[in-house]
Design a protein around this motif. Structure first.
Motif, PDB file in Angstrom:
ATOM      1  N   GLU A   1      61.827  74.002  -3.222  1.00 13.23           N
ATOM      2  CA  GLU A   1      61.040  73.755  -4.097  1.00 13.23           C
ATOM      3  C   GLU A   1      60.174  73.748  -5.313  1.00 13.23           C
ATOM      4  O   GLU A   1      60.012  75.143  -5.100  1.00 13.23           O
ATOM      5  CB  GLU A   1      59.497  73.032  -3.425  1.00 13.23           C
ATOM      6  CG  GLU A   1      60.578  72.319  -1.713  1.00 13.23           C
ATOM      7  CD  GLU A   1      58.923  70.994  -1.134  1.00 13.23           C
ATOM      8  OE1 GLU A   1      58.143  71.937  -1.403  1.00 13.23           O
ATOM      9  OE2 GLU A   1      59.314  71.616  -0.207  1.00 13.23           O
TER      10      GLU A   1
ATOM     11  N   LEU B   1      60.598  74.269   1.466  1.00 12.76           N
ATOM     12  CA  LEU B   1      59.892  73.199   2.390  1.00 12.76           C
ATOM     13  C   LEU B   1      58.411  73.194   2.242  1.00 12.76           C
ATOM     14  O   LEU B   1      58.453  72.267   2.667  1.00 12.76           O
ATOM     15  CB  LEU B   1      59.806  74.020   4.073  1.00 12.76           C
ATOM     16  CG  LEU B   1      61.326  73.918   5.141  1.00 12.76           C
ATOM     17  CD1 LEU B   1      60.852  74.476   6.273  1.00 12.76           C
ATOM     18  CD2 LEU B   1      61.922  72.671   4.866  1.00 12.76           C
ATOM     19  N   ARG B   2      58.018  73.880   1.478  1.00 14.70           N
ATOM     20  CA  ARG B   2      56.795  74.003   1.058  1.00 14.70           C
ATOM     21  C   ARG B   2      56.817  74.315  -0.878  1.00 14.70           C
ATOM     22  O   ARG B   2      57.337  75.188  -0.947  1.00 14.70           O
ATOM     23  CB  ARG B   2      56.238  74.409   1.698  1.00 14.70           C
ATOM     24  CG  ARG B   2      55.201  75.989   2.097  1.00 14.70           C
ATOM     25  CD  ARG B   2      54.720  76.185   3.362  1.00 14.70           C
ATOM     26  NE  ARG B   2      54.965  77.819   4.236  1.00 14.70           N
ATOM     27  CZ  ARG B   2      53.763  78.515   3.878  1.00 14.70           C
ATOM     28  NH1 ARG B   2      52.524  77.771   3.692  1.00 14.70           N
ATOM     29  NH2 ARG B   2      53.432  79.774   3.161  1.00 14.70           N
TER      30      ARG B   2
ATOM     31  N   HIS C   1      61.258  67.434  -3.694  1.00 17.77           N
ATOM     32  CA  HIS C   1      61.918  67.669  -1.616  1.00 17.77           C
ATOM     33  C   HIS C   1      63.519  67.587  -2.258  1.00 17.77           C
ATOM     34  O   HIS C   1      64.033  66.737  -3.056  1.00 17.77           O
ATOM     35  CB  HIS C   1      61.633  67.146  -1.370  1.00 17.77           C
ATOM     36  CG  HIS C   1      59.864  66.218  -0.872  1.00 17.77           C
ATOM     37  ND1 HIS C   1      59.354  65.449  -0.615  1.00 17.77           N
ATOM     38  CD2 HIS C   1      59.297  66.830  -1.258  1.00 17.77           C
ATOM     39  CE1 HIS C   1      57.607  65.479  -0.510  1.00 17.77           C
ATOM     40  NE2 HIS C   1      57.550  66.939  -0.804  1.00 17.77           N
ATOM     41  N   THR C   2      63.778  68.738  -2.012  1.00 20.40           N
ATOM     42  CA  THR C   2      64.963  68.832  -2.035  1.00 20.40           C
ATOM     43  C   THR C   2      66.642  68.377  -1.101  1.00 20.40           C
ATOM     44  O   THR C   2      67.528  67.985  -1.124  1.00 20.40           O
ATOM     45  CB  THR C   2      65.628  70.476  -2.133  1.00 20.40           C
ATOM     46  OG1 THR C   2      65.163  70.984  -1.393  1.00 20.40           O
ATOM     47  CG2 THR C   2      65.043  71.232  -3.538  1.00 20.40           C
ATOM     48  N   ARG C   3      65.846  67.928   0.520  1.00 24.99           N
ATOM     49  CA  ARG C   3      65.976  67.106   1.110  1.00 24.99           C
ATOM     50  C   ARG C   3      65.527  65.761   2.363  1.00 24.99           C
ATOM     51  O   ARG C   3      66.203  65.298   2.563  1.00 24.99           O
ATOM     52  CB  ARG C   3      67.037  68.384   2.579  1.00 24.99           C
ATOM     53  CG  ARG C   3      67.900  69.570   1.920  1.00 24.99           C
ATOM     54  CD  ARG C   3      68.058  70.200   3.164  1.00 24.99           C
ATOM     55  NE  ARG C   3      68.555  71.281   2.763  1.00 24.99           N
ATOM     56  CZ  ARG C   3      69.788  70.979   2.324  1.00 24.99           C
ATOM     57  NH1 ARG C   3      71.079  70.633   2.453  1.00 24.99           N
ATOM     58  NH2 ARG C   3      70.634  72.286   1.894  1.00 24.99           N
ATOM     59  N   SER C   4      65.005  65.896   1.223  1.00 25.21           N
ATOM     60  CA  SER C   4      64.100  64.958   2.250  1.00 25.21           C
ATOM     61  C   SER C   4      63.841  63.733   1.299  1.00 25.21           C
ATOM     62  O   SER C   4      63.531  63.993  -0.402  1.00 25.21           O
ATOM     63  CB  SER C   4      62.764  65.342   2.465  1.00 25.21           C
ATOM     64  OG  SER C   4      62.097  65.611   1.827  1.00 25.21           O
ATOM     65  N   GLU C   5      63.164  62.474   1.357  1.00 25.92           N
ATOM     66  CA  GLU C   5      62.093  61.258   0.171  1.00 25.92           C
ATOM     67  C   GLU C   5      61.498  61.380  -0.580  1.00 25.92           C
ATOM     68  O   GLU C   5      60.730  63.099  -0.328  1.00 25.92           O
ATOM     69  CB  GLU C   5      62.830  59.904   1.049  1.00 25.92           C
ATOM     70  CG  GLU C   5      61.190  60.548   2.319  1.00 25.92           C
ATOM     71  CD  GLU C   5      60.598  58.801   2.375  1.00 25.92           C
ATOM     72  OE1 GLU C   5      61.260  57.564   1.853  1.00 25.92           O
ATOM     73  OE2 GLU C   5      60.144  59.052   3.779  1.00 25.92           O
TER      74      GLU C   5
ATOM     75  N   TYR D   1      58.658  61.242  -1.060  1.00 27.54           N
ATOM     76  CA  TYR D   1      57.220  60.609  -0.502  1.00 27.54           C
ATOM     77  C   TYR D   1      55.875  61.670  -0.186  1.00 27.54           C
ATOM     78  O   TYR D   1      56.782  62.537   0.619  1.00 27.54           O
ATOM     79  CB  TYR D   1      57.569  59.597   0.698  1.00 27.54           C
ATOM     80  CG  TYR D   1      55.334  58.668   1.397  1.00 27.54           C
ATOM     81  CD1 TYR D   1      55.717  58.235   0.595  1.00 27.54           C
ATOM     82  CD2 TYR D   1      55.121  59.761   2.042  1.00 27.54           C
ATOM     83  CE1 TYR D   1      54.706  56.959   0.869  1.00 27.54           C
ATOM     84  CE2 TYR D   1      53.953  58.930   2.989  1.00 27.54           C
ATOM     85  CZ  TYR D   1      54.252  57.718   2.023  1.00 27.54           C
ATOM     86  OH  TYR D   1      52.924  56.824   2.354  1.00 27.54           O
TER      87      TYR D   1
ATOM     88  N   SER E   1      54.503  64.789   2.124  1.00 26.69           N
ATOM     89  CA  SER E   1      54.246  65.069   3.518  1.00 26.69           C
ATOM     90  C   SER E   1      52.846  65.502   4.582  1.00 26.69           C
ATOM     91  O   SER E   1      51.939  65.619   3.128  1.00 26.69           O
ATOM     92  CB  SER E   1      55.439  66.674   3.558  1.00 26.69           C
ATOM     93  OG  SER E   1      54.720  67.642   2.770  1.00 26.69           O
TER      94      SER E   1
ATOM     95  N   SER F   1      62.762  63.801  -5.592  1.00 33.98           N
ATOM     96  CA  SER F   1      62.927  63.851  -4.614  1.00 33.98           C
ATOM     97  C   SER F   1      65.198  63.930  -4.827  1.00 33.98           C
ATOM     98  O   SER F   1      65.665  63.060  -5.567  1.00 33.98           O
ATOM     99  CB  SER F   1      63.555  62.681  -3.865  1.00 33.98           C
ATOM    100  OG  SER F   1      64.814  62.540  -2.386  1.00 33.98           O
TER     101      SER F   1
ATOM    102  N   ALA G   1      67.132  64.556  -2.427  1.00 37.22           N
ATOM    103  CA  ALA G   1      68.237  64.110  -1.038  1.00 37.22           C
ATOM    104  C   ALA G   1      69.820  63.473  -1.225  1.00 37.22           C
ATOM    105  O   ALA G   1      70.211  63.953  -0.985  1.00 37.22           O
ATOM    106  CB  ALA G   1      67.275  63.151  -0.309  1.00 37.22           C
TER     107      ALA G   1
END
Ligand SMILES: [Zn+2]
Length: 134
Positions: A22, A48-49, A78-82, A84, A86, A105, A107
């Protein structure tokens, strides 16, 4: 917040450069308009963070003040998630309730998405981004 298209492109470019980790950075602005983008290092170098590197945070908030801007936004990817926030993002926002949180994102690699939110007292609300020609 009104935001130059160039700046949105820069956020996407930064996200792509740091992937799979990220990325993060700060946005200076005034009167509801984003004026300067400041790239920062992700202290965690994690997919992840994120946390804005404390030295970068100190340096950049100083520059924002010197320019007479406000801290208008904090962005990360966010490289893999939407795009929005977390739960981790919500927790992190506790200390900084005022800026908008922009999330890019990747994603769908062909269609990066940047969205903005306010995160106050654990509540996430959509904040509009109004792209303007630079
Ligand atoms: Zn996040």
């Amino acid at each position: 917040m009104r935001i130059p298209r160039d700046m949105l492109d820069e956020i996407v470019a930064h996200s792509q450069e740091e992937a799979p980790n990220e990325c993060c950075g700060l946005i200076g602005g005034s009167n509801g308009e984003a004026t300067t983008l400041y790239r920062a290092r992700n202290e965690f170098e994690s997919p992840l963070r994120y946390n804005v590197d404390p030295r970068d945070l100190l340096r950049i908030t100083g520059e924002i003040e010197d320019r007479g801007e406000e801290l208008a936004g904090i962005y990360h990817s966010h490289t893999r998630s939407e795009a929005y926030p977390s739960q981790t993002d919500v927790n992190l926002a506790t200390n900084w309730p005022d800026p908008l949180y922009l999330i890019c994102s990747l994603a769908d690699a062909d269609r990066p998405v940047v969205r903005a939110f306010t995160i106050r007292e654990g509540r996430i609300e959509d904040a509009g981004l109004e792209p303007v020609e630079s």
